[in-house]
Enzyme design. Structure first.
Site, short mmCIF file in Angstrom:
data_model
loop_
_atom_site.label_atom_id
_atom_site.label_comp_id
_atom_site.label_asym_id
_atom_site.label_seq_id
_atom_site.Cartn_x
_atom_site.Cartn_y
_atom_site.Cartn_z
N ASP A 67 43.29 45.30 41.59
CA ASP A 67 43.76 43.78 42.07
C ASP A 67 43.60 42.96 40.91
O ASP A 67 43.35 42.59 40.40
CB ASP A 67 41.86 43.91 43.30
N ASN A 136 28.65 43.30 50.40
CA ASN A 136 28.93 42.99 51.41
C ASN A 136 30.07 44.57 51.64
O ASN A 136 30.25 44.69 52.94
CB ASN A 136 30.14 42.32 52.13
N HIS A 138 32.37 45.66 50.01
CA HIS A 138 33.79 46.01 49.81
C HIS A 138 34.07 46.19 48.50
O HIS A 138 33.80 46.58 47.91
CB HIS A 138 34.54 44.67 50.10
N GLU A 143 37.52 44.12 52.24
CA GLU A 143 36.83 42.86 52.89
C GLU A 143 35.98 43.55 54.32
O GLU A 143 36.86 43.78 54.73
CB GLU A 143 36.71 41.32 53.28
C1 F6R Z 1 36.81 44.46 40.88
C2 F6R Z 1 36.93 45.05 42.32
C3 F6R Z 1 35.41 44.50 42.87
C4 F6R Z 1 34.00 44.83 42.03
C5 F6R Z 1 33.26 44.02 43.50
C6 F6R Z 1 31.83 44.79 42.38
O1 F6R Z 1 38.31 45.02 40.45
O2 F6R Z 1 37.21 45.43 42.70
O3 F6R Z 1 35.75 44.95 44.69
O4 F6R Z 1 34.06 46.37 41.98
O5 F6R Z 1 33.11 42.48 43.13
O6 F6R Z 1 31.59 43.87 41.83
P1 F6R Z 1 30.36 43.75 40.58
O7 F6R Z 1 30.73 44.60 39.80
O8 F6R Z 1 30.56 42.32 39.66
O9 F6R Z 1 29.21 43.83 40.95
#
Ligand code: F6R
Length: 250
Positions: A67, A136, A138, A143
């Protein structure tokens, strides 16, 4: 699903790096699906260390990132392209032209998403997709409530994700409101999935994702239907899953 429980972040990162490096050693031209965020940073550091020791080469490896924020230039310090350069690509022998990140400045998000889906197909699909998980549930920027059938698409970030990402931007109003993201369909088509979780704040959602019902309300729950998932986490993130009866490998 295989679950590897590590005592702390460092050993968890080493475990994940082991799995990524085994993939690259056994198939040097692998297509790696890569993630950003706080969780994989230690694993990337470990890969850099092994590369510098001469134990690993990425000379033939291709990568596609999950992303990118929509509206951020690749040179912006919070862009995911910048993150990947600083945390991994600039320190290993992967060829820049073999690394792919969605273009946050694309004029037409629809065309950019279609290009990315086509790119993944032209690379032959993803061999190993690395994931983190949001509080959450995701995965990438899929989401709660987003359809499982989606491929790469433009996402409007939820308040909870904007809140979680404010720590990187300093000010809440600087966090972009939209992102381009692979969809659940792209992720589920990867041949293997490696998902990393760390910290007590993830313990509840990890348990809901892997022991609860499969629901778009918890996007990561769809991974229960993938035939080859490895979950790597530290004790803080995994203890509730283990208490709920999930078997662990180590
Ligand atoms: C990042 C991504 C997000 C993260 C998620 C967890 O490329 O796709 O889904 O993996 O937000 O983020 P952290 O590792 O910062 O807790």
């Amino acid at each position: 699903m295989r679950v590897y429980l590590s005592e702390d972040y460092k050993s968890m990162s080493r475990r994940a790096a082991n799995i990524l490096s085994a993939q690259v050693i056994t198939k040097p031209d692998s297509v790696l699906g890569l993630a950003t965020g706080g969780t994989p940073v230690g694993a990337y550091q470990q890969l850099v260390e092994w590369y510098q020791k001469g134990d690993l080469s990425f000379a033939e490896t291709r990568s596609v990132n999950l992303d990118e924020y929509y509206g951020l230039s690749p040179r912006h310090e919070q862009s995911y392209r910048y993150f990947m350069q600083v945390n991994l690509f600039d320190h290993i022998d992967i060829k820049y032209e073999n690394t792919h990140v969605l273009d946050g400045l694309a004029k037409s998000p629809v065309a950019e998403c279609a290009r990315y889906n086509q790119l993944i197909r032209s690379l032959g699909g993803i061999d190993l997709q690395l994931l983190g998980m949001g509080h959450n549930g995701h995965i990438a920027f899929n989401e709660p409530g987003d359809g499982f059938e989606l491929e790469t698409h433009l996402v409007t970030l939820t308040e909870s994700t904007i809140e979680a990402n404010t720590r990187f931007f300093g000010r809440r109003e600087d966090v972009p409101r939209q992102a381009l993201s692979m969809g659940i369909k792209n992720i589920m088509q990867a041949r293997r999935i490696l998902i990393m979780v760390s910290g007590e704040a993830k313990a509840d959602i990890v348990c809901r994702a892997f022991r609860g019902p499969i629901s778009t309300q918890v996007p990561a729950s769809i991974l229960q239907l993938h035939p080859d998932v490895t979950l790597v986490g530290d004790r803080e993130a995994l203890h509730k899953l283990v208490e709920a009866g999930e078997p662990v490998c180590g």
